[in-house]
Design an enzyme around this catalytic site. Structure first.
Site, PDB file in Angstrom:
ATOM      1  N   LYS A 555       0.833  -1.222   0.000  1.00 11.37           N
ATOM      2  CA  LYS A 555       0.000   0.000   0.000  1.00 11.37           C
ATOM      3  C   LYS A 555       0.859   1.260   0.000  1.00 11.37           C
ATOM      4  O   LYS A 555       0.380   2.358  -0.227  1.00 11.37           O
ATOM      5  CB  LYS A 555      -0.939  -0.013   1.208  1.00 11.37           C
ATOM      6  CG  LYS A 555      -2.008  -1.117   1.133  1.00 11.37           C
ATOM      7  CD  LYS A 555      -2.869  -1.132   2.387  1.00 11.37           C
ATOM      8  CE  LYS A 555      -3.816  -2.309   2.465  1.00 11.37           C
ATOM      9  NZ  LYS A 555      -5.005  -2.181   1.603  1.00 11.37           N
ATOM     10  N   LYS A 661     -15.012   5.691  -0.841  1.00  6.76           N
ATOM     11  CA  LYS A 661     -15.615   6.546   0.194  1.00  6.76           C
ATOM     12  C   LYS A 661     -15.082   7.968   0.071  1.00  6.76           C
ATOM     13  O   LYS A 661     -15.832   8.945   0.185  1.00  6.76           O
ATOM     14  CB  LYS A 661     -15.280   5.991   1.591  1.00  6.76           C
ATOM     15  CG  LYS A 661     -15.936   4.653   1.873  1.00  6.76           C
ATOM     16  CD  LYS A 661     -15.342   3.951   3.096  1.00  6.76           C
ATOM     17  CE  LYS A 661     -15.747   2.484   3.088  1.00  6.76           C
ATOM     18  NZ  LYS A 661     -14.987   1.644   4.025  1.00  6.76           N
TER      19      LYS A 661
HETATM   20  C1  26V Z   1      -5.998 -13.498   4.948  1.00  6.85           C
HETATM   21  C2  26V Z   1      -5.865 -13.968   6.222  1.00  6.85           C
HETATM   22  C3  26V Z   1      -4.992 -15.108   6.456  1.00  6.85           C
HETATM   23  C4  26V Z   1      -5.121 -15.733   7.840  1.00  6.85           C
HETATM   24  C5  26V Z   1      -5.269 -14.722   8.915  1.00  6.85           C
HETATM   25  C6  26V Z   1      -6.421 -13.811   8.687  1.00  6.85           C
HETATM   26  C7  26V Z   1      -6.549 -13.365   7.276  1.00  6.85           C
HETATM   27  C8  26V Z   1      -7.377 -12.314   6.992  1.00  6.85           C
HETATM   28  C9  26V Z   1      -7.511 -11.861   5.692  1.00  6.85           C
HETATM   29  C10 26V Z   1      -6.822 -12.434   4.660  1.00  6.85           C
HETATM   30  C11 26V Z   1      -6.967 -11.962   3.231  1.00  6.85           C
HETATM   31  C12 26V Z   1      -7.221 -10.548   3.142  1.00  6.85           C
HETATM   32  C13 26V Z   1      -7.687 -10.153   1.783  1.00  6.85           C
HETATM   33  C14 26V Z   1      -8.238  -8.767   1.826  1.00  6.85           C
HETATM   34  O1  26V Z   1      -8.481  -8.210   2.862  1.00  6.85           O
HETATM   35  N1  26V Z   1      -8.461  -8.200   0.667  1.00  6.85           N
HETATM   36  C15 26V Z   1      -9.003  -6.863   0.540  1.00  6.85           C
HETATM   37  O2  26V Z   1     -10.361  -6.996   0.203  1.00  6.85           O
HETATM   38  C16 26V Z   1     -11.001  -5.749   0.003  1.00  6.85           C
HETATM   39  C17 26V Z   1     -12.461  -6.024  -0.254  1.00  6.85           C
HETATM   40  O3  26V Z   1     -12.614  -6.693  -1.457  1.00  6.85           O
HETATM   41  C18 26V Z   1     -10.342  -5.002  -1.133  1.00  6.85           C
HETATM   42  O4  26V Z   1     -10.960  -3.741  -1.278  1.00  6.85           O
HETATM   43  C19 26V Z   1      -8.858  -4.813  -0.862  1.00  6.85           C
HETATM   44  O5  26V Z   1      -8.232  -4.233  -1.997  1.00  6.85           O
HETATM   45  C20 26V Z   1      -8.224  -6.152  -0.558  1.00  6.85           C
HETATM   46  O6  26V Z   1      -6.878  -5.989  -0.142  1.00  6.85           O
END
Ligand code: 26V
Length: 814
Positions: A555, A661
């Site tokens: 980011k 937003k």
């Molecule tokens: C992975 C893990 C792995 C284990 C521990 C907990 C955890 C939590 C989240 C993730 C994957 C995160 C993916 C994520 O947050 N993506 C975001 O999603 C948004 C909604 O679609 C998007 O706007 C963002 O660009 C994107 O980074």
């Protein structure tokens, strides 16, 4: 009772069509009733907390009517239902949201005023429900509200974490985490449903009984439901958030307790509670922990059991499940849903393998939210086999079936190198797979799912993210909302495309003045808060430049930080050169174990300390990094933003939603061609967006030159000066070599191309400076950003899912 006489009007305040609106008197009486009979408190001796709880209960009562009506209609019509499975729901506060959607804001304010209470104080007393890390969890919360607005019979399923995302403090500029405890006070919006409870198993083994596989779990826990209603705009429909809490299945061991072995007596309870104890705060790497896998299975299994129970109470043939049920997987975290649904259909409902697989696939959809390899979940076959032995068998057979049915290249396969690839499992077990912005969905086809996309060319689709205009405009930006109501009518709240009708007003000097006045009022309010909470004096007429999001290398908060240093350095050299005054805001948390992100936080705070103490540039530049960025802080910052920083390395940010937003609230974006920035720029117009940096293709090419960072630094006097100042300890005189490692990485391991994009970013920033010095031009462009951002409503996103993935119509007539 010491209540003052009723002075406020007893007429209903604002109107909600289709709902009987309570009067000020009726709501005042309700609040007093809850104070006395629900909380057992005397109005004369009640705390702010008591008033908040009583007010919340009074509003919750008003939510029940639309909630019951929606539930009843869904049962009566046999409508198809949508289930949104997500490990995260980043809800924030609910009181004001519910009041606004029910049209009760003014009525409640008057009812409380009659009791000598101030609504804004009561609103501020509510803790944020922070059951999520960032964008993915907040998207789930926006979707629940949009489904309730659009009229989708929907349940969100998740975990009722006792501790949401940690609280962030800064100690000597460094992030320190403390546990969050939103449930230390009762949560007034939820209803415990102890009757809705399911047994979830782990471990043990799978055995054959009369030719059928049967799982004999070695451990069991109980998942117990808590429901929160979510009402849509004007209370026409409501959805349900059902969160699971872990409870022991075995009775409390009285004998052990009586023998004095208190710890052993409480052990089953402690074990079960662990499952819903804490949200994993790491969204970069699979936690690699058995507990995380157990949490995912716990939520998913409880949800699926509940879905099948509800289905069977209405319909008889499980083969028809996809006609009546759509299940959406929010990333791979609930991807075990594929094998679990098959297991339930086969092992508990006697369905055959092929039919179970067909039914499961037709029911499930999967949304991918990241391309970062380190965030794509993989579990070792050893762990999967030991925690979920029956599921491991099913996964292996799904994989074999897929291999037989398709001529697969060797790189394809759910199980590879002794790991289960959850993305491939989710892909193969879903009828639709979607990305979250146009660019991201194309990259999904080209990268992570390149081979699977070739085999299933119709499966991947795009649903660009959105945000709810109720929370992210009407609630958080009353100044601009009122101006929009006066100028184009209230219709934009339900149909954000109405904002288009604002476009001609960009040319209207009188409107531009009003628009600027609304923005300024928001900036003054934010400046007051910054002064009160951080003791930093900022100028509301400076450009408010805002980067708020999780701390991640991709980011590129570091790029922003370097530019801040360069700007300061240049300002110091020629303080009278006509600089545009700026306030740089940063907000965001790092995963606790993410060393590099924490180092960047430290640097930003060190830079802020140095710059804010400089008398030479005090009137030109300030840096503000309020700790513990969360949904409520976003609501405070976004309406006051002039410039939105969306500066990720192209190809890395799946979509972004903060970018939407900020645009909607009239900030201009400085950004790369990444995620939904691409669509924002297309819609608002290239002239109204500060573009810089390499494209996703350009990034890939540039990386091939192993000297890309060194060459960029050598070409940039500005960047060399920045790195020199850092390395000399200009920002950390007490420990001059504090950032030697960081600077070394900037030269030699610049994976996210900070150096390569630096000069282009600097130029774009100076273009923003220049434009800001001509307010009528800046405001015209800002108005055009608002007028052209109607596409980014999550109502539009939900309609896309309904049409392309769920095959569900709206239950509302209009
Ligand atoms: C992975 C893990 C792995 C284990 C521990 C907990 C955890 C939590 C989240 C993730 C994957 C995160 C993916 C994520 O947050 N993506 C975001 O999603 C948004 C909604 O679609 C998007 O706007 C963002 O660009 C994107 O980074």
């Amino acid at each position: 009772m010491t209540a003052s006489p009723v002075t406020a009007s007893s007429a209903p305040a604002s109107s909600v069509s289709g709902l009987a609106r309570p009067t000020v008197d009726a709501l005042r009486a309700k609040i007093l009733h809850h104070l006395e009979y629900t909380l057992a408190k005397d109005a004369g001796h009640s705390s702010r907390y008591d008033w908040r709880m009583a007010t919340s209960f009074a509003i919750r009562d008003e939510m029940l009517k639309p909630w019951f009506a929606a539930t009843r209609q869904t049962y009566d019509t046999g409508a198809k239902r949508v289930y949104y499975l997500s490990m995260e729901f980043l809800i924030g506060r609910l009181l004001e949201d519910a009041m606004i959607n029910l049209g009760l804001h003014e009525t409640i304010a008057a009812a409380l005023a009659a009791e000598g209470q101030t609504l804004s104080d009561i609103i501020e007393d509510e803790p944020d429900a922070a059951l999520g890390n960032g964008g993915l969890g907040r998207l789930a919360a926006c979707f629940l509200e949009s489904m309730a607005t659009v009229g989708v019979p929907a349940h969100g399923y998740g975990i009722r974490y006792e501790h949401g995302l940690f609280r962030q403090r800064f100690e000597g500029g460094q992030q320190v985490e403390t546990p969050e405890d939103w449930l230390s006070q009762p949560h007034p919006w939820e209803f415990a449903r102890p009757e809705a409870a399911y047994i979830v198993g782990f471990k043990g083994h799978s055995e054959l009984r009369r030719g059928k596989s049967v799982w004999v779990p070695g451990e069991t826990v109980k998942a117990s439901a808590y429901d929160t209603p979510v009402v849509g705009w004007q209370g026409k429909w409501a959805s349900t958030l059902r969160l699971w809490a872990g409870l022991p299945t075995t009775q409390f061991d009285l004998e052990r307790f009586n023998n004095g072995d208190y710890t052993a007596a409480a052990a089953p309870e402690a074990l079960a509670r662990t499952l819903s104890r804490v949200l994993y705060p790491d969204d970069t790497t699979p936690a690699g922990k058995e507990l995380r896998l157990k949490q995912e299975y716990f939520m998913t299994s409880a949800a699926l059991q509940d879905i099948l129970r509800r289905y069977q109470s209405q319909f008889s043939t499980l083969a028809d499940l996809p006609k009546h049920v759509a299940i959406q997987l929010n990333d791979t975290h609930p991807a075990i849903a594929g094998p679990e649904l098959m297991r339930l259909l086969m092992d508990q409902h006697d369905m055959g393998w092929d039919e179970a697989q067909t039914v499961a696939r037709a029911t499930l959809g999967y949304t991918n939210h990241t391309l970062l390899p380190e965030a794509l979940e993989r579990w070792s076959t050893y762990l999967m086999g030991s925690v979920l032995p029956r599921h491991m068998e099913i996964i292996q057979r799904i994989d074999e079936d897929h291999a037989k049915a398709h001529k697969r290249p060797p790189s394809v396969g759910i199980v590879q190198h002794n790991e289960v690839k959850m993305g491939d499992l989710a892909f193969i077990m879903s009828h639709k797979v979607n990305g979250v912005s146009a660019l991201h969905s194309e990259l999904v086809k080209e990268t992570v799912f390149h081979d699977l996309h070739k085999l299933h060319p119709d499966r991947i689709t795009n649903e660009t993210n959105g945000v709810t205009p109720r929370r992210w405009m009407r609630l958080s930006n009353p100044a601009l909302s009122t101006l929009l109501d006066e100028t184009i009518g209230e219709g934009w709240t339900r149909d954000l495309d109405h904002l288009k009708t604002l476009e001609p007003f960009a040319q209207d000097a009188a409107f531009r003045e009003k628009f600027a006045a609304a923005k300024r009022a928001n900036k003054v309010a934010l400046a007051g808060w910054v002064q009160d909470t951080m003791g930093i004096d900022i100028n509301p007429d400076a450009m408010f430049d805002i980067q708020i999001k999780r701390l991640h290398e991709y980011k590129r908060q570091l790029l922003n930080c370097f530019e801040t240093i360069a700007l300061w350095h240049n300002m110091r050299q020629t303080p009278d050169a006509g600089w545009t005054p700026r306030v740089k805001f940063f907000g965001g948390k790092s995963a606790p174990g993410y060393f590099v992100a924490k180092e960047i936080i430290h640097l930003i705070n060190d830079v802020a300390r140095t710059i804010n103490a400089d008398p030479v540039t005090g009137h030109l530049l300030k840096v503000v990094y309020p700790p513990n960025y969360n949904v409520s802080m976003a609501q405070r910052l976004i309406p006051a933003a002039d410039l939105s920083e969306q500066i990720s390395t192209a190809g890395k940010e799946a979509s972004g939603t903060g970018n939407m937003k900020l645009t909607l609230n009239g900030a201009l974006t400085i950004g790369t061609l990444d995620g939904a920035n691409v669509e924002i720029r297309d819609l608002v117009g290239a002239d109204n967006f500060f573009l810089f940096g390499l494209t996703a293709d350009g990034v890939e090419k540039r990386r091939k030159n192993i000297n890309h960072a060194r060459e960029a630094i050598e070409d940039s006097q500005n960047l060399r000066d920045v790195l020199q100042m850092i390395v000399e300890g200009r920002f950390s005189p007490e420990e001059p070599d504090r950032y030697h490692g960081l600077v070394d990485r900037a030269w030699h391991h610049d994976h996210y191309l900070v150096a390569a994009d630096f000069d282009s970013y600097w130029e774009a920033q100076r273009a923003a400076d220049a434009l800001y010095r001509t307010p009528q031009d800046w405001n015209r462009k800002a108005i055009l950003n608002v007028a052209r951002s109607g596409f980014f409503s999550s109502d539009r996103t939900i309609r896309g899912y309904m049409a392309d993935i769920w095959d569900v119509p709206s239950a509302l007539k209009d």
